[in-house]
Enzyme design. Sequence first.
Site, PDB file in Angstrom:
ATOM      1  N   ARG A   1     -22.227  49.214  15.970  1.00 36.16           N
ATOM      2  CA  ARG A   1     -21.790  48.139  16.881  1.00 36.16           C
ATOM      3  C   ARG A   1     -22.521  48.366  18.192  1.00 36.16           C
ATOM      4  O   ARG A   1     -22.336  49.418  18.819  1.00 36.16           O
ATOM      5  CB  ARG A   1     -20.278  48.171  17.076  1.00 36.16           C
TER       6      ARG A   1
ATOM      7  N   HIS B   1     -22.360  38.865  14.023  1.00 32.60           N
ATOM      8  CA  HIS B   1     -21.276  39.681  13.466  1.00 32.60           C
ATOM      9  C   HIS B   1     -21.165  39.338  11.973  1.00 32.60           C
ATOM     10  O   HIS B   1     -20.219  38.694  11.536  1.00 32.60           O
ATOM     11  CB  HIS B   1     -19.974  39.381  14.214  1.00 32.60           C
TER      12      HIS B   1
ATOM     13  N   GLN C   1     -18.062  40.039   9.702  1.00 34.62           N
ATOM     14  CA  GLN C   1     -16.955  39.130  10.001  1.00 34.62           C
ATOM     15  C   GLN C   1     -17.110  37.830   9.214  1.00 34.62           C
ATOM     16  O   GLN C   1     -16.175  37.369   8.553  1.00 34.62           O
ATOM     17  CB  GLN C   1     -16.931  38.848  11.511  1.00 34.62           C
TER      18      GLN C   1
ATOM     19  N   ASP D   1     -12.952  31.776  18.941  1.00 32.83           N
ATOM     20  CA  ASP D   1     -13.125  33.178  19.342  1.00 32.83           C
ATOM     21  C   ASP D   1     -12.980  33.217  20.866  1.00 32.83           C
ATOM     22  O   ASP D   1     -12.942  32.173  21.522  1.00 32.83           O
ATOM     23  CB  ASP D   1     -14.524  33.668  18.898  1.00 32.83           C
TER      24      ASP D   1
ATOM     25  N   CYS E   1     -11.472  35.656  14.729  1.00 36.03           N
ATOM     26  CA  CYS E   1     -11.905  36.982  14.272  1.00 36.03           C
ATOM     27  C   CYS E   1     -11.031  38.096  14.848  1.00 36.03           C
ATOM     28  O   CYS E   1     -10.988  39.192  14.291  1.00 36.03           O
ATOM     29  CB  CYS E   1     -13.361  37.214  14.661  1.00 36.03           C
TER      30      CYS E   1
ATOM     31  N   ARG F   1     -11.722  42.082   5.900  1.00 38.61           N
ATOM     32  CA  ARG F   1     -12.826  42.877   6.434  1.00 38.61           C
ATOM     33  C   ARG F   1     -12.989  44.141   5.595  1.00 38.61           C
ATOM     34  O   ARG F   1     -14.097  44.570   5.272  1.00 38.61           O
ATOM     35  CB  ARG F   1     -12.575  43.244   7.898  1.00 38.61           C
TER      36      ARG F   1
HETATM   37  N1   CP Z   1     -13.053  41.169  14.606  1.00 35.55           N
HETATM   38  C1   CP Z   1     -13.487  42.385  14.995  1.00 35.55           C
HETATM   39  O1   CP Z   1     -14.634  42.762  14.783  1.00 35.55           O
HETATM   40  O2   CP Z   1     -12.544  43.154  15.620  1.00 35.55           O
HETATM   41  P1   CP Z   1     -12.840  44.508  16.399  1.00 35.55           P
HETATM   42  O3   CP Z   1     -13.606  44.168  17.628  1.00 35.55           O
HETATM   43  O4   CP Z   1     -11.468  45.072  16.700  1.00 35.55           O
HETATM   44  O5   CP Z   1     -13.627  45.413  15.507  1.00 35.55           O
HETATM   45  N1  NVA Z   2     -17.222  37.560  20.398  1.00 38.82           N
HETATM   46  C1  NVA Z   2     -16.393  38.747  20.466  1.00 38.82           C
HETATM   47  C2  NVA Z   2     -16.027  39.195  19.088  1.00 38.82           C
HETATM   48  C3  NVA Z   2     -15.217  40.456  18.996  1.00 38.82           C
HETATM   49  C4  NVA Z   2     -14.929  40.853  17.585  1.00 38.82           C
HETATM   50  C5  NVA Z   2     -17.131  39.839  21.230  1.00 38.82           C
HETATM   51  O1  NVA Z   2     -18.329  40.018  21.012  1.00 38.82           O
HETATM   52  O2  NVA Z   2     -16.505  40.497  22.065  1.00 38.82           O
END
Ligand code: CP
Ligand code: NVA
Length: 307
Positions: A102, A129, A132, A220, A260, A288
């Site tokens: 990440r 992502h 997701q 989101d 998400c 997930r």
């Molecule tokens: N949806 C998602 O990726 O959640 P987190 O940021 O908690 O991993």
């Molecule tokens: N768009 C959000 C998604 C988190 C899972 C972010 O990047 O923070």
Amino acid sequence: MRHFLTSADLTRDGALTLFQLTADLKHRWKAGRRGAPLAGRTLALIFEKPSLRTRVTLEVGIIQLGGRAVYLSGAEIGLGTRESAPDVARNLSRWVDGIAARVYAHATVEALARHATVPVINGLSDFEHPCQALADFFTLSERGLDLGAMRLAWIGDGNNVCHSVIQLGARLGASIVVACPPGYEPDPRVVDAIRRHGGRLEITEDASRAAAGADVIYTDVWTSMGQEAERARRQEAFSRYQVNETIVGFAKPAVLVMHCLPAHRGEEITDAVLDGPHSIVLDQAENRLHVQKAVILTLLGGSLDDV
Ligand code: CP
Ligand code: NVA
């Protein structure tokens, strides 16, 4: 598929094959099957940003497949400061069987993939992502939706999750409408690629128009991780894009509402909708786990027969 960095890496058939494997893995786990197809294998988890779902589901996923995870925070390994992404990738490749990351910049996960000799999974970047999106469309198929005939309304920011969802949705044949304020549209490279591949994608500023007749409404956060300095400006820009009961009322009566998570309750979505009868956000979160087990098993070369 050697790495999984973007939902554009998936063909329609590739996604459907992963959905079948996901369904098999989920069924076997729930039936008490505890085979260990990835016994002795290790997945490194690099996280430059916070996470609940992605970290837990990747870690639990590899454990359920018989392997182990090693968690590394970005700060701890100094990704890009103490050591470059290519050097981190080259070193990790000597010890582990896969890397999930990440990252802030999508270029970082691309650099990891370019220099790793083991598979790399994108656990969220500023651009995509994909895990997701895969879980989301698996969830919709599980609910019996015809992915090729449905209308999906994305309401809010044209962000990383939006990119992955609209690319995969269009690839699966869904008709997609994105409603967002001017200046917050999905990246033109994503939009052009979808249209070049014959995907059905409309972009509008009108949230109620997007919601009209929708089978699915997805939203989101308005401020993603890394954009905190823009929060006030974004709250202002997105104020007419809240998914509330009025917006849901424009959609089909059986509309499914997706997010998400994490949600900023009272901003992009109200409590009544997030906790209401149309919401499938916890199914998305659960899946997930199952979908990423399918991705890990495929990339690391394990067999369903051993599960
Ligand atoms: N949806 C998602 O990726 O959640 P987190 O940021 O908690 O991993
Ligand atoms: N768009 C959000 C998604 C988190 C899972 C972010 O990047 O923070």
